[in-house]
Motif scaffolding. Sequence first.
Motif, PDB file in Angstrom:
ATOM      1  N   SER A   1       0.835  -1.211  -0.164  1.00  0.00           N
ATOM      2  CA  SER A   1      -0.069   0.056  -0.009  1.00  0.00           C
ATOM      3  C   SER A   1       0.657   1.234   0.047  1.00  0.00           C
ATOM      4  CB  SER A   1      -0.836  -0.008   1.196  1.00  0.00           C
ATOM      5  OG  SER A   1      -0.351   0.153   2.374  1.00  0.00           O
ATOM      6  N   LYS A   2       2.076   1.159   0.486  1.00  0.00           N
ATOM      7  CA  LYS A   2       2.983   2.230   0.166  1.00  0.00           C
ATOM      8  C   LYS A   2       3.698   2.493  -1.199  1.00  0.00           C
ATOM      9  CE  LYS A   2       4.559   1.713   5.076  1.00  0.00           C
ATOM     10  NZ  LYS A   2       5.778   1.241   5.994  1.00  0.00           N
ATOM     11  N   PRO A   3       4.320   3.430  -1.349  1.00  0.00           N
ATOM     12  CA  PRO A   3       4.886   3.767  -2.653  1.00  0.00           C
ATOM     13  C   PRO A   3       5.823   2.500  -2.714  1.00  0.00           C
ATOM     14  CG  PRO A   3       4.859   5.748  -1.486  1.00  0.00           C
ATOM     15  CD  PRO A   3       4.340   4.628  -0.429  1.00  0.00           C
ATOM     16  N   ASP A   4       6.081   2.055  -4.028  1.00  0.00           N
ATOM     17  CA  ASP A   4       6.799   0.921  -4.317  1.00  0.00           C
ATOM     18  C   ASP A   4       8.302   1.236  -4.651  1.00  0.00           C
ATOM     19  OD1 ASP A   4       7.419  -1.821  -5.129  1.00  0.00           O
ATOM     20  OD2 ASP A   4       7.053  -1.679  -7.145  1.00  0.00           O
ATOM     21  N   VAL A   5       9.031   1.663  -3.376  1.00  0.00           N
ATOM     22  CA  VAL A   5      10.289   2.049  -3.478  1.00  0.00           C
ATOM     23  C   VAL A   5      11.438   1.082  -3.785  1.00  0.00           C
ATOM     24  CG1 VAL A   5      10.063   4.273  -2.009  1.00  0.00           C
ATOM     25  CG2 VAL A   5      10.617   1.891  -0.851  1.00  0.00           C
ATOM     26  N   ASN A   6      10.942  -0.230  -3.515  1.00  0.00           N
ATOM     27  CA  ASN A   6      11.882  -1.424  -3.582  1.00  0.00           C
ATOM     28  C   ASN A   6      11.540  -2.032  -4.943  1.00  0.00           C
ATOM     29  OD1 ASN A   6      12.904  -1.493  -1.093  1.00  0.00           O
ATOM     30  ND2 ASN A   6      10.975  -2.184  -0.230  1.00  0.00           N
ATOM     31  N   GLY A   7      10.548  -1.657  -5.590  1.00  0.00           N
ATOM     32  CA  GLY A   7      10.188  -2.165  -7.084  1.00  0.00           C
ATOM     33  C   GLY A   7       9.650  -3.853  -6.937  1.00  0.00           C
ATOM     34  N   TYR A   8       8.894  -3.891  -5.692  1.00  0.00           N
ATOM     35  CA  TYR A   8       8.442  -5.356  -5.685  1.00  0.00           C
ATOM     36  C   TYR A   8       6.925  -5.590  -6.065  1.00  0.00           C
ATOM     37  CZ  TYR A   8      12.493  -5.956  -2.460  1.00  0.00           C
ATOM     38  OH  TYR A   8      13.631  -6.119  -1.775  1.00  0.00           O
ATOM     39  N   SER A   9       6.469  -4.403  -6.493  1.00  0.00           N
ATOM     40  CA  SER A   9       4.862  -4.523  -7.001  1.00  0.00           C
ATOM     41  C   SER A   9       4.744  -4.336  -8.525  1.00  0.00           C
ATOM     42  CB  SER A   9       3.996  -3.479  -6.301  1.00  0.00           C
ATOM     43  OG  SER A   9       2.783  -3.380  -6.718  1.00  0.00           O
ATOM     44  N   VAL A  10       3.738  -4.986  -9.029  1.00  0.00           N
ATOM     45  CA  VAL A  10       3.441  -4.687 -10.580  1.00  0.00           C
ATOM     46  C   VAL A  10       2.677  -3.292 -10.495  1.00  0.00           C
ATOM     47  CG1 VAL A  10       3.138  -7.173 -11.034  1.00  0.00           C
ATOM     48  CG2 VAL A  10       1.087  -5.851 -10.362  1.00  0.00           C
ATOM     49  N   GLY A  11       2.477  -2.588  -9.504  1.00  0.00           N
ATOM     50  CA  GLY A  11       1.875  -1.141  -9.354  1.00  0.00           C
ATOM     51  C   GLY A  11       0.216  -1.077  -8.953  1.00  0.00           C
ATOM     52  N   ASP A  12      -0.135  -2.541  -8.680  1.00  0.00           N
ATOM     53  CA  ASP A  12      -1.646  -2.347  -8.465  1.00  0.00           C
ATOM     54  C   ASP A  12      -1.835  -2.295  -6.899  1.00  0.00           C
ATOM     55  OD1 ASP A  12      -0.904  -4.934  -7.890  1.00  0.00           O
ATOM     56  OD2 ASP A  12      -2.452  -5.929  -8.911  1.00  0.00           O
TER      57      ASP A  12
END
Length: 69
Positions: free
Chosen positions: A35-46
């Motif tokens: 739910s936090k900004p994806d600073v680690n690059g672990y999410s597809v963005g949804d």
Amino acid sequence: MGIPDYAYINAAIEVCHRYNIKHLNLYKLDSFDLSKPDVNGYSVGDGIHLNNRGHRHLADTMEVFTKGL
């Protein structure tokens, strides 16, 4: 209106504590808070699903936990 996710998580944690079962609570780890900004690059963005890098991080986290059992 359904039961919130945290109610299920808290119930599972309570049962694990009651029976002295070790558990891995991924919701407690900041790196899995999508739910936090994806600073680690672990999410597809949804804000819900992990990408390949996120799945690798999940696998590494689970490996460390299971080796410690």
